[in-house]
Scaffold this active site. Structure first.
Site, PDB file in Angstrom:
ATOM      1  N   TYR A 152       0.852  -1.172   0.156  1.00 44.22           N
ATOM      2  CA  TYR A 152       0.004   0.008   0.148  1.00 44.22           C
ATOM      3  C   TYR A 152       0.849   1.198  -0.066  1.00 44.22           C
ATOM      4  O   TYR A 152       0.402   1.963  -0.758  1.00 44.22           O
ATOM      5  CB  TYR A 152      -0.923  -0.157   1.336  1.00 44.22           C
ATOM      6  CG  TYR A 152      -1.677   1.286   1.231  1.00 44.22           C
ATOM      7  CD1 TYR A 152      -2.655   1.529   0.409  1.00 44.22           C
ATOM      8  CD2 TYR A 152      -1.719   2.377   2.238  1.00 44.22           C
ATOM      9  CE1 TYR A 152      -3.530   2.807   0.634  1.00 44.22           C
ATOM     10  CE2 TYR A 152      -2.154   3.390   2.450  1.00 44.22           C
ATOM     11  CZ  TYR A 152      -3.135   3.503   1.438  1.00 44.22           C
ATOM     12  OH  TYR A 152      -4.072   4.995   1.670  1.00 44.22           O
ATOM     13  N   LYS A 156       1.148   4.408  -2.630  1.00 41.72           N
ATOM     14  CA  LYS A 156       1.049   5.912  -2.593  1.00 41.72           C
ATOM     15  C   LYS A 156       2.351   6.547  -2.540  1.00 41.72           C
ATOM     16  O   LYS A 156       2.256   7.674  -3.053  1.00 41.72           O
ATOM     17  CB  LYS A 156       0.429   6.006  -0.986  1.00 41.72           C
ATOM     18  CG  LYS A 156      -0.997   5.644  -1.040  1.00 41.72           C
ATOM     19  CD  LYS A 156      -1.974   6.314  -1.886  1.00 41.72           C
ATOM     20  CE  LYS A 156      -3.374   6.028  -1.599  1.00 41.72           C
ATOM     21  NZ  LYS A 156      -4.174   6.894  -2.257  1.00 41.72           N
TER      22      LYS A 156
END
Length: 253
Positions: A152, A156
């Site tokens: 994740y 990002k």
């Protein structure tokens, strides 16, 4: 179209939903995008009848759906002035050796490739008009890595890198490119990450006041309404109780 058009992905809930409401108050026509048609139809009932509203139903992971959706727009809805790349997700919270490959694919496909697919359809029109604003919604996870969040965080970090690269590439065309990176925001985010486990999801926000979707949307609306020469290039937005990606002053409500 008398009003400037704002296109918002992930508008069926959370930050995207709130952003649509805030930009409508700033007199933008709203083009809301998401997968849940019923939620987009509900969103239309929350806006003033005077605000032009249209929605597109597609999954940002599917490039053909993205292309087909935007190609279906009437001519008057095509000159998009503001693009808010908000659609994103987190799946699972595992160490790299135990991660689910399907979770990894979902995060990379939505957070990175989905942003690219939508941007690729809209940016050429901005370049032709020499006008436009792009806001990519990142995360504090794109600024610092934490345990069990490597993929994740990587997705990002990619959003952050793409934002910076877009700003360089589009600088000659007078297009603003901005990144807004929230910390802990109480939305459906944790419920999705923990795959419907409401108890685990609610525990993320216990003991402190997190940001709300409205808090983030207010910053987005502020950013896009700055004077033409002002670019809010990079904004990290945290609740008072959050000191870093993993440091919280809980029981500070």
């Amino acid at each position: 179209m008398e009003r400037k058009i704002a296109c918002i992905t992930g508008a069926t809930s959370g930050i995207g939903w709130a952003t649509a409401l805030h930009l409508a108050k700033e007199d933008y026509a709203i083009l809301a995008c998401g997968r849940r048609k019923d939620r987009l139809e509900e969103l239309s009932t929350k806006l003033s009848p005077e605000i032009p509203f249209r929605y597109l139903v597609f999954d940002v992971r599917d490039q053909e759906q993205v292309i087909s959706a935007f190609d279906s727009l009437p001519v008057e809805w095509q000159p998009i002035e503001v693009l808010v790349n908000n659609a994103g997700n987190a799946h699972g919270l595992d160490t790299i050796d135990q991660g689910d490959v399907e979770d990894w694919d979902a995060m990379v496909d939505i957070n990175v490739k989905g942003l690219l697919y939508v941007s690729r359809k809209i940016i050429p029109g901005m370049v032709d008009r020499k006008s436009g604003q792009i806001i990519n919604i990142g995360s504090i996870a794109g600024k610092e890595v934490y345990a069990k969040g490597s993929v994740y965080c990587a997705s990002k970090y990619a959003v952050d890198a793409l934002t910076k690269g877009m700003r360089i590439d589009l600088n000659p065309h007078g297009i603003k490119v901005m990144g807004i990176h929230p910390g802990a925001v109480e939305t459906e985010f944790s419920l999705v990450r923990f795959k419907g486990d409401t108890e685990r999801a609610s525990g993320v926000y216990q003991g402190f006041d997190p940001l709300t979707a409205d808090d983030v949307a207010e910053i987005i609306a502020f950013a896009v309404t700055r004077p033409k020469h002002v670019v809010m290039a990079d904004v990290l937005l945290l609740p008072l109780a959050q000191g870093s990606a993993t440091v919280f002053n809980r029981n500070s409500e």
